[in-house]
Design a protein around this motif. Structure first.
Motif, PDB file in Angstrom:
ATOM      1  N   CYS A   1      71.855  55.170  19.210  1.00  0.00           N
ATOM      2  CA  CYS A   1      70.835  56.023  18.633  1.00  0.00           C
ATOM      3  C   CYS A   1      71.337  56.671  17.361  1.00  0.00           C
ATOM      4  CB  CYS A   1      70.435  57.111  19.621  1.00  0.00           C
ATOM      5  SG  CYS A   1      69.302  58.274  18.921  1.00  0.00           S
TER       6      CYS A   1
ATOM      7  N   VAL B   1      70.423  55.627  13.509  1.00  0.00           N
ATOM      8  CA  VAL B   1      69.738  56.541  12.606  1.00  0.00           C
ATOM      9  C   VAL B   1      70.539  56.710  11.331  1.00  0.00           C
ATOM     10  CG1 VAL B   1      69.058  58.935  12.274  1.00  0.00           C
ATOM     11  CG2 VAL B   1      68.508  57.769  14.413  1.00  0.00           C
TER      12      VAL B   1
ATOM     13  N   HIS C   1      61.984  57.301  16.496  1.00  0.00           N
ATOM     14  CA  HIS C   1      61.616  55.872  16.573  1.00  0.00           C
ATOM     15  C   HIS C   1      60.100  55.710  16.752  1.00  0.00           C
ATOM     16  CE1 HIS C   1      65.966  55.571  16.892  1.00  0.00           C
ATOM     17  NE2 HIS C   1      65.895  56.463  17.856  1.00  0.00           N
TER      18      HIS C   1
ATOM     19  N   GLU D   1      63.578  54.274  24.357  1.00  0.00           N
ATOM     20  CA  GLU D   1      63.753  55.610  23.787  1.00  0.00           C
ATOM     21  C   GLU D   1      62.474  56.095  23.116  1.00  0.00           C
ATOM     22  OE1 GLU D   1      66.889  55.914  20.927  1.00  0.00           O
ATOM     23  OE2 GLU D   1      66.459  58.015  20.470  1.00  0.00           O
TER      24      GLU D   1
ATOM     25  N   HIS E   1      65.564  62.722  20.497  1.00  0.00           N
ATOM     26  CA  HIS E   1      66.187  61.413  20.701  1.00  0.00           C
ATOM     27  C   HIS E   1      66.880  61.372  22.062  1.00  0.00           C
ATOM     28  CE1 HIS E   1      65.936  59.661  16.571  1.00  0.00           C
ATOM     29  NE2 HIS E   1      65.747  60.941  16.262  1.00  0.00           N
ATOM     30  N   ALA E   2      67.237  60.167  22.474  1.00  0.00           N
ATOM     31  CA  ALA E   2      68.124  59.976  23.625  1.00  0.00           C
ATOM     32  C   ALA E   2      69.094  58.873  23.235  1.00  0.00           C
ATOM     33  CB  ALA E   2      67.334  59.590  24.874  1.00  0.00           C
TER      34      ALA E   2
HETATM   35 ZN    ZN Z   1      67.223  57.847  18.692  1.00  0.00          ZN
END
Ligand code: ZN
Length: 289
Positions: free
Chosen positions: A18, A22, A82, A119, A174-175
């Motif tokens: 993640c 990003v 996302h 996600e 986010h995760a």
């Molecule tokens: Zn993310």
């Protein structure tokens, strides 16, 4: 406002799909970007971005722009990380966009749990819950995307939405997608990037601490054992932070590849509780005046 509208172990960081995705800062191919197309979460049939209009009509304050509540003068921008269409739009989301002193990828596909809960599906659900908690306190809330089927927006556009709204606080949800043997949540605050984050480093740090404290208390998730320090990491490579002119943080609620974190992330009751905790953190920050 219309609602439509550290010390990181390097190996772990490389696996942190993640964050790395990003940032676009990793040289190696991101395994999550090329992962299989995210599957819809079976327990998440809700695709609506808004609640029933009749509920608003019975509460006149909701649509007047002057809602009641302790956060009635506040605008919060929530950025659900996302998007569901990203996996089918490789060229579009991989183009370079301004991300501070350097350019980064427009957006990424994001992580997923071992059994395919994506996600983007999680961030969409969690963000709507977070919105509802904040609106119940009177805040005006803007989401950076209107659904979970489209593409993007790009990371710089996500930041710009907060800037244009002159948001009192902004948060990206986010995760993570790290290795399965590490777990926990962390909040990412912007580090100093001359000419970009000078004006937001200090208030964002406060926002990060307030969200960290309340999320830790209310979600039951431990501090990340692989990134940051006591639940807070500081980064200078994230376009979503570098391009923001308003106080902003990323909340990485847990590691989707870890069984314990994933069990919670998939659980609606946990998401309701944890989003309420995040809202409490934002409210605590906003109450400082
Ligand atoms: Zn993310």
């Amino acid at each position: 406002m219309a609602r439509g509208a550290s010390l990181a172990v390097s190996a772990a960081l490389a696996l942190t799909a993640c964050s790395a995705a990003v940032s676009g800062s990793t040289d190696r191919p991101d395994p999550e970007v090329t992962a299989t197309q995210p599957l819809p979460g079976p327990e998440d049939a809700d695709e609506g971005g808004t609640r029933a209009p009749s509920a608003d009509e019975e509460q006149p304050s909701s649509d007047t722009g002057e809602p009641d509540g302790p956060l009635s003068d506040m605008t919060v921008v929530i950025d659900p990380g996302h998007n569901g269409g990203n996996a089918e739009a490789g060229e579009k989301i991989s183009r370079s966009v301004p991300a501070g002193p350097q350019e980064k990828e427009c957006d990424t596909v994001g992580a997923e749990t071992g059994d395919g809960y994506a996600e983007h599906e999680f961030t969409w659900d969690f963000s709507k819950r977070l919105r509802d908690h904040l609106e119940a306190e009177g805040a005006s809330v803007i989401l950076t995307r209107d659904d979970n089927e489209s593409v993007g927006p790009c990371i710089n556009e996500r930041a710009e939405i907060g800037n244009e709204a002159a948001a009192d606080a902004a948060i990206s949800i986010h995760a993570d997608g790290s290795s399965s043997d590490v777990r926990g949540f962390h909040v990412i605050a912007p580090g100093m990037v001359d000419g970009y984050t000078d004006d937001i480093v200090e208030p964002s740090r406060q926002l990060a601490e307030d969200v960290r404290d309340e999320f830790h208390k209310g979600s039951g998730h431990p501090y990340s054992d692989y990134l940051g320090d006591e639940g807070i990491d500081q980064r200078t490579d994230l376009g979503g932070l570098n391009m923001s002119d308003v106080p902003k943080v990323f909340l990485e609620v847990g590691n989707m590849r870890n069984a314990d974190d994933a069990e919670n992330i998939r659980d609606k009751d946990w998401r309701e509780r944890a989003s309420g905790a995040a809202a409490n953190g934002i409210a605590r920050y906003l109450s400082r005046g």
